[in-house]
Design a protein around this motif. Structure first.
Motif, mmCIF file in Angstrom:
data_model
loop_
_atom_site.group_PDB
_atom_site.id
_atom_site.type_symbol
_atom_site.label_atom_id
_atom_site.label_comp_id
_atom_site.label_asym_id
_atom_site.label_seq_id
_atom_site.Cartn_x
_atom_site.Cartn_y
_atom_site.Cartn_z
ATOM 1 N N ARG A 1 1.811 6.712 -21.221
ATOM 2 C CA ARG A 1 2.483 7.971 -20.889
ATOM 3 C C ARG A 1 3.992 7.841 -21.141
ATOM 4 O O ARG A 1 4.619 8.789 -21.610
ATOM 5 C CB ARG A 1 2.226 8.342 -19.422
ATOM 6 C CG ARG A 1 0.770 8.632 -19.101
ATOM 7 C CD ARG A 1 0.291 9.959 -19.686
ATOM 8 N NE ARG A 1 0.927 11.077 -19.049
ATOM 9 C CZ ARG A 1 1.405 12.153 -19.662
ATOM 10 N NH1 ARG A 1 1.307 12.223 -20.985
ATOM 11 N NH2 ARG A 1 1.970 13.136 -19.019
ATOM 12 N N PRO B 1 -7.081 4.678 -5.176
ATOM 13 C CA PRO B 1 -5.639 4.393 -5.119
ATOM 14 C C PRO B 1 -5.373 2.922 -5.468
ATOM 15 O O PRO B 1 -6.054 2.034 -4.953
ATOM 16 C CB PRO B 1 -5.273 4.664 -3.654
ATOM 17 C CG PRO B 1 -6.384 5.469 -3.093
ATOM 18 C CD PRO B 1 -7.614 5.098 -3.868
ATOM 19 N N PHE C 1 -0.075 4.371 -17.470
ATOM 20 C CA PHE C 1 1.362 4.609 -17.295
ATOM 21 C C PHE C 1 2.201 4.205 -18.519
ATOM 22 O O PHE C 1 3.076 4.947 -18.956
ATOM 23 C CB PHE C 1 1.851 3.887 -16.041
ATOM 24 C CG PHE C 1 3.308 4.088 -15.761
ATOM 25 C CD1 PHE C 1 3.796 5.338 -15.423
ATOM 26 C CD2 PHE C 1 4.207 3.026 -15.823
ATOM 27 C CE1 PHE C 1 5.138 5.537 -15.168
ATOM 28 C CE2 PHE C 1 5.552 3.209 -15.562
ATOM 29 C CZ PHE C 1 6.022 4.462 -15.233
ATOM 30 N N GLY C 2 1.932 3.034 -19.060
ATOM 31 C CA GLY C 2 2.706 2.563 -20.213
ATOM 32 C C GLY C 2 2.578 3.496 -21.406
ATOM 33 O O GLY C 2 3.546 3.767 -22.113
ATOM 34 N N GLU D 1 -4.326 6.123 -13.371
ATOM 35 C CA GLU D 1 -2.963 6.562 -13.702
ATOM 36 C C GLU D 1 -2.044 5.364 -13.915
ATOM 37 O O GLU D 1 -1.151 5.413 -14.757
ATOM 38 C CB GLU D 1 -2.409 7.456 -12.591
ATOM 39 C CG GLU D 1 -2.935 8.881 -12.608
ATOM 40 C CD GLU D 1 -2.553 9.626 -13.874
ATOM 41 O OE1 GLU D 1 -1.419 9.475 -14.344
ATOM 42 O OE2 GLU D 1 -3.416 10.352 -14.402
ATOM 43 N N PRO E 1 -10.784 5.856 -10.123
ATOM 44 C CA PRO E 1 -10.198 6.954 -9.329
ATOM 45 C C PRO E 1 -9.576 6.515 -8.015
ATOM 46 O O PRO E 1 -8.958 7.317 -7.331
ATOM 47 C CB PRO E 1 -11.409 7.862 -9.058
ATOM 48 C CG PRO E 1 -12.610 7.009 -9.213
ATOM 49 C CD PRO E 1 -12.243 5.823 -10.035
ATOM 50 N N ARG F 1 -2.652 -2.409 -17.871
ATOM 51 C CA ARG F 1 -1.530 -1.476 -18.105
ATOM 52 C C ARG F 1 -0.632 -1.982 -19.223
ATOM 53 O O ARG F 1 -0.183 -1.208 -20.076
ATOM 54 C CB ARG F 1 -0.742 -1.335 -16.799
ATOM 55 C CG ARG F 1 0.443 -0.430 -16.866
ATOM 56 C CD ARG F 1 1.004 -0.161 -15.485
ATOM 57 N NE ARG F 1 1.528 -1.373 -14.852
ATOM 58 C CZ ARG F 1 1.916 -1.439 -13.573
ATOM 59 N NH1 ARG F 1 1.818 -0.370 -12.804
ATOM 60 N NH2 ARG F 1 2.381 -2.553 -13.073
ATOM 61 N N LEU G 1 2.127 1.552 -9.101
ATOM 62 C CA LEU G 1 2.619 2.876 -8.708
ATOM 63 C C LEU G 1 1.724 3.465 -7.620
ATOM 64 O O LEU G 1 0.542 3.117 -7.535
ATOM 65 C CB LEU G 1 2.611 3.810 -9.926
ATOM 66 C CG LEU G 1 3.458 3.339 -11.112
ATOM 67 C CD1 LEU G 1 3.070 4.102 -12.364
ATOM 68 C CD2 LEU G 1 4.930 3.520 -10.801
ATOM 69 N N GLU G 2 2.277 4.349 -6.825
ATOM 70 C CA GLU G 2 1.502 5.008 -5.771
ATOM 71 C C GLU G 2 0.637 6.091 -6.400
ATOM 72 O O GLU G 2 0.798 7.284 -6.137
ATOM 73 C CB GLU G 2 2.427 5.578 -4.708
ATOM 74 C CG GLU G 2 3.114 4.487 -3.903
ATOM 75 C CD GLU G 2 3.840 5.015 -2.695
ATOM 76 O OE1 GLU G 2 3.527 6.127 -2.243
ATOM 77 O OE2 GLU G 2 4.731 4.319 -2.200
ATOM 78 N N ARG G 3 -0.228 5.655 -7.273
ATOM 79 C CA ARG G 3 -1.127 6.555 -7.998
ATOM 80 C C ARG G 3 -2.484 5.872 -8.081
ATOM 81 O O ARG G 3 -2.659 4.758 -7.601
ATOM 82 C CB ARG G 3 -0.588 6.825 -9.407
ATOM 83 C CG ARG G 3 0.818 7.345 -9.409
ATOM 84 C CD ARG G 3 1.350 7.539 -10.805
ATOM 85 N NE ARG G 3 2.796 7.820 -10.748
ATOM 86 C CZ ARG G 3 3.550 8.083 -11.777
ATOM 87 N NH1 ARG G 3 3.027 8.115 -12.993
ATOM 88 N NH2 ARG G 3 4.839 8.317 -11.640
ATOM 89 N N SER G 4 -3.404 6.518 -8.763
ATOM 90 C CA SER G 4 -4.732 5.934 -8.892
ATOM 91 C C SER G 4 -4.700 4.748 -9.865
ATOM 92 O O SER G 4 -3.727 4.560 -10.614
ATOM 93 C CB SER G 4 -5.713 6.984 -9.409
ATOM 94 O OG SER G 4 -5.375 7.323 -10.736
#
Lengths: 224, 212
Positions: A86, A115, A83-84, A79, A113, A131, A73-76
């Motif tokens: 969340r 990207p 993700f899973g 994150e 932290p 993940r 994902l375009e996240r850190s």
């Protein structure tokens, strides 16, 4: 544990048929075969991403599929690892805490932290593993997790697979790397043109294959 | 100087409002079409064809629509800022919907596979896709805004280039050039370029932000 009986998936010009498959807890089942044999399709069927046209699949607990080109994902990094959890509704703080633990297990905690899109190939696979593992699946379905990785990263990923096997996860591993299959597998299955040619315990499969096509494949001949 | 500020602010208001109005309808349509992974060929063809809509034709269409004898003539929108916003939004709509559709379609399969493989629902697939489309949103907004702030055909026909009422940067450049006031026209052109670059840069910066 994951099991399949009478599994069939039909595409125009290609049909995958797997009469019987079982991946037990704490065991690695290696799925081998040339490109186009149906290995990835089999994993997607087992994970539920593709519906079968016939047959049944029994999953004891969640099964997570790891793509050979995992989408980050375009996240850190943190994150992504969280993700899973969340998705399962775990509160953000708890999910991040658990994700950090998994990142440290795959050696990526220092990058938390940063990207995720800037990671190297090996780091991307380890992050995708973290993940997936953070959701505590009973079965891991790994689609060529070490393809295009350098030896150091291959060793790290294989060590992780061994650890997860020791923790009791059932693992189905699709690989083109016969040496890797020998190092990791308890059982092996050879697919050719959508059909299971041979399946059995790894030592017998690799040392005394019964089918001539399996022998040819294991000796490096071109079979398809 | 005061007139320059007035024209610049009006340009920003008309183009910004038209972009937002187009985004209001264009984004949901683009996301819906793109989320399938393989957009329907007819819808994709229509949107891509719409990207090349000639502004003067759109302007003429709205002129007929909003003129006193037209079906919406009673609204009194011809030669007004709201009328200009409506015409501009029609120009921006296919750009925003098309960009959103193409950008989302490129990620849809990978995002669906990821979310589903981790046990997520179809709703979570769409929410993740939306969150992952931040750069697409920015590109679509920048394309829509860039197209409408720089066009002159539709705003001239629908707005009428009325001083202190509907004059915007592009129409002002045309007028000043016709009057032979080339320095003034060049200054207005520079302001137009500056405003477009500034807004695009702000949008790009917003899109580059990663969730921590």
């Amino acid at each position: 544990m994951i099991a399949a009986e009478g599994l069939e998936k039909r595409f125009p010009g290609f049909t995958l048929r797997v009469p019987h498959l079982r991946a037990k807890p704490g065991r690695v089942l290696a799925v081998l075969g040339p490109s186009g044999a149906g290995k990835s399709t089999l994993l997607m069927l087992l994970s539920g991403l593709l519906p079968p046209d016939a047959g049944t699949i029994t999953r004891e607990g969640p099964a997570v599929y790891l793509d050979q080109h995992p989408y980050l994902l375009e996240r850190s990094v943190l994150e992504n690892a969280a993700f899973g959890l969340r998705l399962k509704g775990v509160p953000r703080a708890r999910a991040r805490e658990a994700a950090l633990t998994w990142l440290s297990r795959v050696g990526l905690e220092a990058l938390a932290p940063r990207p995720a899109r800037g990671l190297s190939g090996g780091e991307r696979v380890r992050l995708a593993l973290a993940r997936a593992l953070a959701t505590e699946p009973k079965t891991l379905l790994l689609d060529e997790p070490t393809a295009n990785l350098d030896p150091a990263n291959v060793a790290r990923v294989e060590a992780l697979i061994r650890e997860e096997k020791a923790r009791g996860r059932a693992i189905v591993l699709v690989t083109h790397n016969l040496f890797q299959a020998k190092r990791l597998a308890d059982r092996a299955l050879f697919l050719l043109g959508g059909e299971v040619v041979e399946e059995g315990p790894a030592p017998a499969f690799f040392n005394s294959p019964k089918d001539p096509r399996t022998r040819a494949f294991l000796s490096g001949e071109m079979v398809w | 100087m005061n007139e320059l500020v007035e024209i610049t602010l009006r340009s920003l208001f008309v183009s910004g409002s038209a972009t937002l109005l187009a985004a209001l309808f264009g984004f949901p349509l683009g996301l819906w079409l793109g989320a399938r992974g393989q957009p329907q060929r007819l819808a994709a063809s229509l949107l891509y064809a719409g990207m090349g809509l000639p502004p003067v034709v759109v302007g003429l269409f709205f002129y007929f629509l909003l003129s006193r004898s037209g079906p919406l003539g009673s609204l009194g929108l011809l030669y007004t800022v709201p009328g200009m916003i409506l015409a501009e939004s029609v120009l921006a709509f296919p750009l925003i919907a098309g960009f959103a559709m193409a950008g989302v379609a490129a990620k849809a399969d990978a995002v669906r596979r990821l979310v589903k493989s981790l046990g997520g629902s179809e709703l979570q697939v769409h929410l993740t896709l939306l969150a992952e489309s931040r750069r697409v949103v920015v590109a679509a907004l920048a394309a829509g805004f860039g197209a409408v702030i720089s066009e002159v055909g539709a705003v001239t026909i629908v707005g009428g280039d009325i001083r202190h009422a509907t004059r915007v940067l592009t129409t002002a450049v045309v007028i000043e050039t016709r009057k032979g006031e080339l320095e003034r026209a060049a200054a207005l052109g520079a302001v137009l370029l500056g405003v477009t670059l500034l807004i695009t840069a702000i949008l790009v910066l917003f899109g580059e932000r990663e969730a921590r």
